[in-house]
Design an enzyme around this catalytic site. Structure first.
Site, PDB file in Angstrom:
ATOM      1  CB  SER A  15      -1.001  -0.024   1.223  1.00 19.60           C
ATOM      2  OG  SER A  15      -1.319   1.300   1.552  1.00 19.60           O
ATOM      3  CE1 TYR A  48      -3.648  -2.060   5.057  1.00 23.84           C
ATOM      4  CE2 TYR A  48      -3.065   0.145   4.817  1.00 23.84           C
ATOM      5  CZ  TYR A  48      -3.203  -1.167   4.302  1.00 23.84           C
ATOM      6  OH  TYR A  48      -3.579  -1.355   3.030  1.00 23.84           O
TER       7      TYR A  48
END
Ligand SMILES: NC(=O)c1ccc[n+]([C@@H]2O[C@H](COP(=O)([O-])OP(=O)(O)OC[C@H]3O[C@@H](n4cnc5c(N)ncnc54)[C@H](OP(=O)(O)O)[C@@H]3O)[C@@H](O)[C@H]2O)c1
Length: 246
Positions: free
Chosen positions: A132, A145
């Site tokens: 990501s 995350y």
């Protein structure tokens, strides 16, 4: 690398980017194993793509070996399954930290470890890690995350060095924001102005093209490469820009 007879294992094949990737790979004649927890959603994607469903919770210890044993060999491993959590780190329940790290980082590391011996024996294969942009930049309220995705980037860079001369490719896919159920599932909608969400099919197309061309890394959309590179060169400036415009 991708074509009739290629055996592909896709984690998170039950929805979003994983399901879109399954459709593209099925069109190219690949045999698919789709991994996830939601048996009904997996069965639906498996029906559509001629794939096989493998119901498994990647947060559980020892699951990587079971998944790959059941797959009966893998030429293309797509580690795509992932979960988010939004909020300040001080407020994050300890169990959620463990779960994010297990699903997003430990499971891919275990799957790659389990897939590599067969690929190295055959002198070919390809590993894809779906990361990501959060892992390249660091994002407020997504600390763990972001850390798991940064871990994937470095895992990929390290493994690539280990196996490049032995016929095995490693690709990192770096999406910005993708229109999937990811945000609903984490319980906090996407609110930033930029980057704009792209469809899962766009990420799947970029993923498949990157494997076919043996690319180490692909950003979706492509312009996200710029802020990621800028962060490496000028982290203080980039942090300030993120606080101002993020
Ligand atoms: N959406 C975005 O904006 C975005 C941006 C950058 C990166 N990404 C990354 O893209 C990847 C795919 O996400 P998505 O956007 O396609 O979201 P999604 O539609 O929510 O898909 C997530 C997938 O992960 C699977 N999964 C979650 N926990 C699992 C577990 N414990 N065991 C097995 N499978 C599990 C889910 O399957 P089950 O429900 O069947 O378990 C689902 O198929 C993730 O790694 C995410 O971090 C997404």
């Amino acid at each position: 690398m991708i074509g009739p007879g290629t055996k592909a294992v896709i984690t998170g094949g039950s929805s979003g980017i994983g399901a879109a990737t399954a459709e593209l790979l099925a069109d190219k004649g690949c045999g698919l194993v789709l991994v996830g927890r939601d048996a009904a959603a997996l069965a639906e994607v498996a029906d559509r793509t001629g794939g096989r469903a493998c119901v498994a919770d990647l947060a559980e210890a020892g699951v990587a070996d079971r998944v790959l044993e059941q797959s009966g060999g893998v030429d293309l491993l797509v580690c795509n399954a992932g979960i988010g959590w939004a909020g300040g780190l001080a407020d994050m329940p300890p169990d959620d930290i463990d779960r994010l790290v297990r699903v997003n980082l430990l499971a891919p590391a275990q799957l790659v470890r389990a897939a590599l011996p067969g690929m190295l024996r055959r002198g070919g294969g390809h590993i894809v890690l779906v990361s990501s942009i959060a892992g390249s930049m660091g994002v407020a309220e997504e600390a763990v995350y972001s850390a798991t995705k940064a871990g994937l980037n470095v895992l990929a860079a390290s493994v690539r060095q280990e196996v490049a001369a032995r016929g095995v490719g490693v690709t990192v896919v770096v999406p910005g924001v993708v229109d999937t159920s990811f945000f609903d599932r984490r319980g906090v909608p996407y609110r930033r102005r930029s980057p704009r969400p792209v469809p899962a099919s766009a990420v799947a197309r970029a993923l498949v093209r990157a494997v076919e061309r043996g690319r180490a890394e692909v950003f979706v959309p492509a312009w996200l490469r710029l802020p990621a590179r800028l962060r490496g060169l000028a982290p203080t400036l980039t942090d300030a820009l993120q606080r101002r415009f993020g």
